[in-house]
Enzyme design. Sequence first.
Site, PDB file in Angstrom:
ATOM      1  N   HIS A 119      -1.381  -4.196  -5.505  1.00 55.74           N
ATOM      2  CA  HIS A 119      -0.749  -2.896  -5.715  1.00 55.74           C
ATOM      3  C   HIS A 119       0.690  -2.959  -5.200  1.00 55.74           C
ATOM      4  O   HIS A 119       1.013  -3.730  -4.298  1.00 55.74           O
ATOM      5  CB  HIS A 119      -1.504  -1.798  -4.959  1.00 55.74           C
ATOM      6  CG  HIS A 119      -2.924  -1.656  -5.403  1.00 55.74           C
ATOM      7  ND1 HIS A 119      -3.267  -1.074  -6.591  1.00 55.74           N
ATOM      8  CD2 HIS A 119      -4.089  -2.046  -4.809  1.00 55.74           C
ATOM      9  CE1 HIS A 119      -4.589  -1.085  -6.721  1.00 55.74           C
ATOM     10  NE2 HIS A 119      -5.111  -1.679  -5.650  1.00 55.74           N
TER      11      HIS A 119
ATOM     12  N   CYS B  12       2.253  -2.607  -9.799  1.00 53.27           N
ATOM     13  CA  CYS B  12       3.014  -1.451 -10.268  1.00 53.27           C
ATOM     14  C   CYS B  12       4.432  -1.513  -9.696  1.00 53.27           C
ATOM     15  O   CYS B  12       4.635  -1.961  -8.562  1.00 53.27           O
ATOM     16  CB  CYS B  12       2.342  -0.153  -9.819  1.00 53.27           C
ATOM     17  SG  CYS B  12       0.827   0.230 -10.718  1.00 53.27           S
TER      18      CYS B  12
END
Length: 415
Positions: free
Chosen positions: A122, A163
């Site tokens: 992430h 991301c």
Amino acid sequence: MAASDSKHWVLLAAGSTGWVNYRHQADVCHAYQVMHRNGIPDEQIVVMMYDDIANNEQNPDKGKIINVPNGPNVYPGVPKDYTGENVSADNFLAVLRGDSSAGAKVIQSGKNDTVFVYLSDHGCCGIFNFPSSTLYAHDLIDTVRKMSQEGKFSKMVIYIESCRSGSMLDQLDRKDSNVYAVSSCRPDERSYGCFMDTRLNACLSDVFTAYWLQHTETVKLNTTSFGDQFSYLKEKVIEAARRAGVSQTPCNYGDMNIANVMLSEVFCQSPAPVTRAGSVPPTDFTVSDVIDTTEIPLLIKKHMITNEKDPEKKKILERQYDDLIQKRKTMDEALKKIEMRLKGQQTLAEKREVTRTYLLKDVAEHFKNNLFNWEKEPHVVTHLHLQVLLNLCESVLKVESIKEAITHVSKEISF
């Protein structure tokens, strides 16, 4: 071609833990298998992963990790160089720069060597998560530039799957000689998971990484350039995202001369024989189940609730699901209060890009230490929440004012 006395060094890091993040360690294990088959010796490959997936209690196939549906087991033979709490941002940077204080195995590259770095987890604006620490763009770029200045490689290539991964790399420019980087998405975009396996109740891979590994395994590395690979990845990832009704665009940064370099100069040679001729990968490979990474924890928990037969265990799972939803709402409230404290700065809906990387690190660490520690509960704070911190740092506000507002709200908000 690379000098005859050069070595290929590889650093592979998965920054997550837990079954819900299955895909990140699967990505790294698969990447290891590719590099190992290409002939890069294990002593020149450093692997960092928590190692809690293969024998996880939720894994019905103990000792097995797959990265594509019905795919081969990519876990056997993977080096256990850094596992558990040793998988940290500090250790990652130490390994990269060859600092033996991190452990026995580090990148000991020299001026004729190539270094390839792959990260999967992430991330957000200028941030990449590790299990109990945070890697900031400021520290990554600073480390890479110092290594370049000290002659620690002839070429470095960095691929990041997360991301907002473009925000980890967009401070690189053409002046960063011999450093080339590819992000899974733009600085303001999300990266998406794929291949949701209902039997395993896990997302097996990520869109960008699935196409990268498939391409690397099926083309001739000595006749395919990094530019060729980037063009293929950009086309395929954009296409997959469009089919899912979302947007994801790989980006490349740094020294574009490396785009003309053949993949074999960094990834070593393709194992013989290559089943596909030329530089054309198979056209029948398509990712499925493209999923927003912030939704994956909720989908997995829902599936667990549906399949749980024990009433008491089902109630516990339902409470965990509701708790995550509530904490995300509380985080929304906290950020609104911070905005109001700063006299209504319009930051919640903006998508600014990170330029003040050190200030972002300063503010983010204050937020983490005083309001909410996303390292302990990584699925509560989403990339949208952290975007607000970035927007504040990029505004005309003083850093001390931002930190004061965070401290004030931390006394009003309870998670």
